[in-house]
Enzyme design. Structure first.
Site, short mmCIF file in Angstrom:
data_model
loop_
_atom_site.label_atom_id
_atom_site.label_comp_id
_atom_site.label_asym_id
_atom_site.label_seq_id
_atom_site.Cartn_x
_atom_site.Cartn_y
_atom_site.Cartn_z
N LYS A 107 -43.94 -62.64 -43.76
CA LYS A 107 -43.29 -63.04 -44.94
C LYS A 107 -42.79 -64.42 -44.62
CE LYS A 107 -42.33 -58.27 -46.05
NZ LYS A 107 -41.10 -57.00 -45.76
N GLN A 151 -35.74 -55.18 -43.62
CA GLN A 151 -37.04 -54.40 -43.25
C GLN A 151 -36.89 -53.06 -42.98
OE1 GLN A 151 -39.90 -56.14 -43.55
NE2 GLN A 151 -40.71 -54.21 -43.00
N ASP A 174 -35.96 -57.05 -53.02
CA ASP A 174 -36.81 -55.65 -52.68
C ASP A 174 -36.85 -55.24 -53.88
OD1 ASP A 174 -38.52 -56.04 -50.65
OD2 ASP A 174 -37.21 -55.09 -49.28
#
Length: 345
Positions: A107, A151, A174
Site C-alpha cells: 500500500k 491494518q 477503508d
C-alpha cells in the site's frame, strides 16, 4: 469464535473434495454509476483467452489497477499544481504479522506511485488498546492526513470494533465505520466511502462489461471486510444476491445457480467444478499462503474453474491490485472533500 468458523469452512472444504466426481457522484442505487461502458478494445485488454481449447478468460487485475493508478496520478499532480497540497494516508500497523506487513508495504509503494503521501505508525503486538486509540486520535487531528487505515486483523486482546469506530468517518477510507456500512445497506443513502475490496470487485465487473442488473450473484462469506459489503453493493446494482456461509447446508446447490460468483473465505480450493454453473463469472477474492511456500492460493480451484467459467480472476493478480487502487481512490476523494477541490479548481 473465529477458530470455530474457520473449522466449519474447512469441514465444508473437505466435503467439497470428497463429493466431487470510489465515492460515487450520483446515486449508488443506479446500475451504471461507476463508469461509462468500456469499449470492446478496453475490455479485451483486461481479458486473456486461450483459443486452443475451451477455457475461461483470465481477468487481468494488474492491467485494470495500472489504468486506475495512471488516472489517479494525474489528478494528484493537478491538485498539487493547483493548491500545493497532496492527499495523505495514515496507516496503523500493530504487531509483526508477515502478511500484514507485506500488505502495508504494498500500500505504501502504491501511494508513492501516484503521489499520495503516506505515514505508517507501528505498534508492538502487546500494545494496549489505549495506545492504538491514541494513534488513531493523532491521525484524526492531523490535517495533512485525509485517510486512515487500521491494518486488520488486530491482535485478539484489542477490540477491532472500538478501534475502527474511533476513526473519523470522513477519514474512513477503508469504509468500515458503522455510518458508512449502515448507509451502504440503506437504499437512498450514500456512504462517504465503500470498502475497497467490494469496490474493486464491482470495478472489475464493470471494466470487463459483465452485466450485473438482474443477474443471480452468490457471495461466499459474510465478513465485514468483503462478503457483507460486496453482497450489499451487488444488490445496489440490482443483482439477485444469495450469501453462502459456514452454516449453509448444501452450498454447492446455491452456487450452481450463480451467474456471478464471489468468494472470500480464505480456504484454498474450497470451490470445485461441481459448484459452478457453466459460463459463470468467478471473482476469487480469497488469498491464503501455501504452507512451506511463498505461493498464494485462492478459494476457487483455478484449474477446474477454467473449464467451467466464462471469466475468472487469478490469485494473485486478480482483484487484489484493484483493491489497492480503490484505497488510493478513496484517499484522493477524502482530500478533495477536505480541500473542497475539484479538477476545475
Amino acid at each position: 469464535m473465529r477458530g470455530t468458523l474457520a473449522l466449519s469452512w474447512r469441514i465444508l472444504a473437505n466435503k467439497s473434495f470428497s463429493s466431487s466426481s470510489m465515492t460515487p457522484l450520483v446515486c449508488l442505487d443506479r446500475p451504471d454509476i461507476w463508469c461509462p461502458a468500456p469499449s470492446p478494445s478496453e475490455v479485451s485488454s483486461h481479458l486473456t483467452h486461450d483459443y486452443n481449447e475451451h477455457t475461461a478468460a483470465e481477468i487481468n487485475g494488474r492491467s485494470i489497477a495500472n489504468e486506475i493508478k495512471a488516472t489517479l496520478a494525474t489528478q494528484v499532480s493537478n491538485m498539487k499544481n493547483s493548491i500545493n497540497k497532496v492527499p495523505g494516508l495514515g496507516v496503523i500497523l500493530v504487531g509483526k504479522r508477515k502478511d500484514s506487513r507485506t500488505f502495508v508495504r504494498i500500500k505504501k509503494k502504491a501511494c508513492e506511485q501516484v503521489g499520495i503521501a503516506s505515514v505508517v505508525t507501528e505498534l508492538p503486538d502487546d500494545c494496549t488498546e489505549s495506545e492504538v486509540l491514541d494513534a488513531v486520535s493523532m491521525l484524526n487531528h492531523n490535517e495533512s492526513i485525509h485517510g486512515i487505515l487500521v491494518q486488520l486483523p488486530l491482535p485478539n486482546h484489542l477490540c477491532e470494533e472500538k478501534i475502527i469506530n474511533s476513526v473519523k468517518v470522513e477519514k474512513d477510507v477503508d469504509g468500515f465505520h458503522p455510518v458508512n456500512m449502515g448507509n451502504l445497506a440503506m437504499r437512498g443513502r450514500e456512504p462517504l466511502f465503500i470498502p475497497c475490496a467490494s469496490l474493486g470487485c464491482i470495478e472489475v465487473l464493470n471494466r470487463c462489461s459483465v452485466e450485473i442488473l438482474g443477474k443471480k450473484a452468490v457471495v461466499i462469506g459474510r465478513s465485514m471486510i468483503t462478503g457483507l459489503p460486496t453482497s450489499l453493493l451487488l444488490q445496489r446494482h440490482h443483482a439477485t444476491v444469495s450469501v453462502v456461509h459456514s452454516f449453509t447446508k448444501n452450498p454447492e446447490e446455491i452456487t450452481c445457480e450463480a451467474d456471478i460468483l464471489v468468494s472470500d473465505v480464505g480456504v484454498p480450493n474450497l470451490v470445485r467444478s461441481h459448484w459452478l454453473k457453466p459460463g459463470v463469472v468467478v471473482i476469487d477474492m480469497g488469498s491464503t499462503l501455501v504452507k512451506n511456500s511463498s505461493d498464494v492460493c485462492g478459494d476457487v480451484c483455478y484449474e477446474e474453474a477454467m473449464h467451467k467459467a466464462s471469466a475468472i480472476t487469478p490469485v494473485p493478480g486478480g482483484v487484489g491490485p484493484v483493491t489497492i487502487s480503490m484505497l488510493l481512490s478513496n484517499t484522493l476523494e477524502a482530500a478533495k472533500r477536505a480541500y473542497q477541490w475539484t479538477q476545475k479548481s
